[in-house]
Scaffold this active site. Sequence first.
Site: not given
Ligand code: PLP
Length: 395
Positions: A72, A200, A238, A328
């Site tokens: 994100t 990620s 940090t 999400c």
């Molecule tokens: N982008 C995609 C395609 C994702 O599937 C996700 C999480 O499900 C993210 C970004 C967000 O990643 P993070 O959970 O590391 O913030």
Amino acid sequence: MSDSTYFDYNATTPVCSEAKDAVISALDVFANPSAAYQSAKYAKEILAESRQRVAALINAEPEQIFFTSGGTEANNWVINTVLGYLPFNASIVSSAIEHDAILDALRGYCVQNDRQCALVAPQPNGIVDAKDLVQPNAPGSAGFIALMFANNETGAIQPVCEVGQMTRDTDIFFHVDAVQAVGKIPVDVQKIGCDTLSISAHKFHGPKGIGALYVRNTERFAPWILGGAQERGFRSGTENLPGIAGMGAAAKTALESLSDSFELLHNMRRRLATGLDDAGIAYTVNSPDLPYCLPNTFNLSFAGVRAEALAAYLSLKYNIEVSIGSACGNNKNTRQSHVLKAMGLDQDRINGAIRVSFGKQTQQGDIDCLIESLLASLQQLANISPEVNKEQCVE
Ligand code: PLP
């Protein structure tokens, strides 16, 4: 931990033993990596080794990797800095099936800065046509394109290499959200030719809250968080050393096991499809066929069934965890998948869609258990009055 059978690997994955060990050892390395004395040297070495391991996973150079708090943040970094230095008339194009970490960041930026963004719909199979993304950019002028490598809900692999080829040697900045692809299929930034790419760790058996942004050329890039000039001045703060060490170890393990796990996941997917057919379960598939899909992802609809009811039934009665849309979406109470909607699926198919995503730890017996539980749940739900089924899942 519960003894449930987990089919939500696209939401997150169990931390592998290599990553756990690396996190635990790094917790004992308490010196600030920015310090000049001897005990900081080991912390610096962990940082360097992890950066090298993450770079290797995507065929980048270590100095092109910048650690972030996750996918994100990496996506928000790109959108909130790159768009600011593009000319005001530059086109901003993305796809309608991106993760909210792209879509909401784009919406927010455009509202605040009075800019327009075009969101391209995918084809009915969930794959965006590369030409649709590139064409809105006037020839020779600057622009921005964001395209995900693989969709989190359907697993549909997007034509990132094609877009990379079309935008190479142009003034179009090309960002790839590769969060769902890295660790599951080969991701090679040289082949894609993108400017930036998000990763990620928790999607490939690393810890949560740690990720990275690949930046091809920092001359075309800007700092994101200012302060102590960590990450070569581009992302101050940090460093999360245990998280970074865990991500590095997970990246190394993912790279080493990439072809084996691809084969394994491919077989699981085949077993699931055959098993559903053999059990006489009526379903439609909302994911494209291989090789245009992540091997671990199967998005399915069951006619006349509400996915919320089915997922709840599977969980409460059979201890089986599947997802409806993205994890999400639950935070936002989003009832409708924007991805399936953009694919033009009819309402019944969208309402009845579940996402099954599996991983390295999934056993063949788990797939068989899912099929049996699906069969039983669908039969039991069919016995409940359609009105009750509907009431449980109001839109
Ligand atoms: N982008 C995609 C395609 C994702 O599937 C996700 C999480 O499900 C993210 C970004 C967000 O990643 P993070 O959970 O590391 O913030």
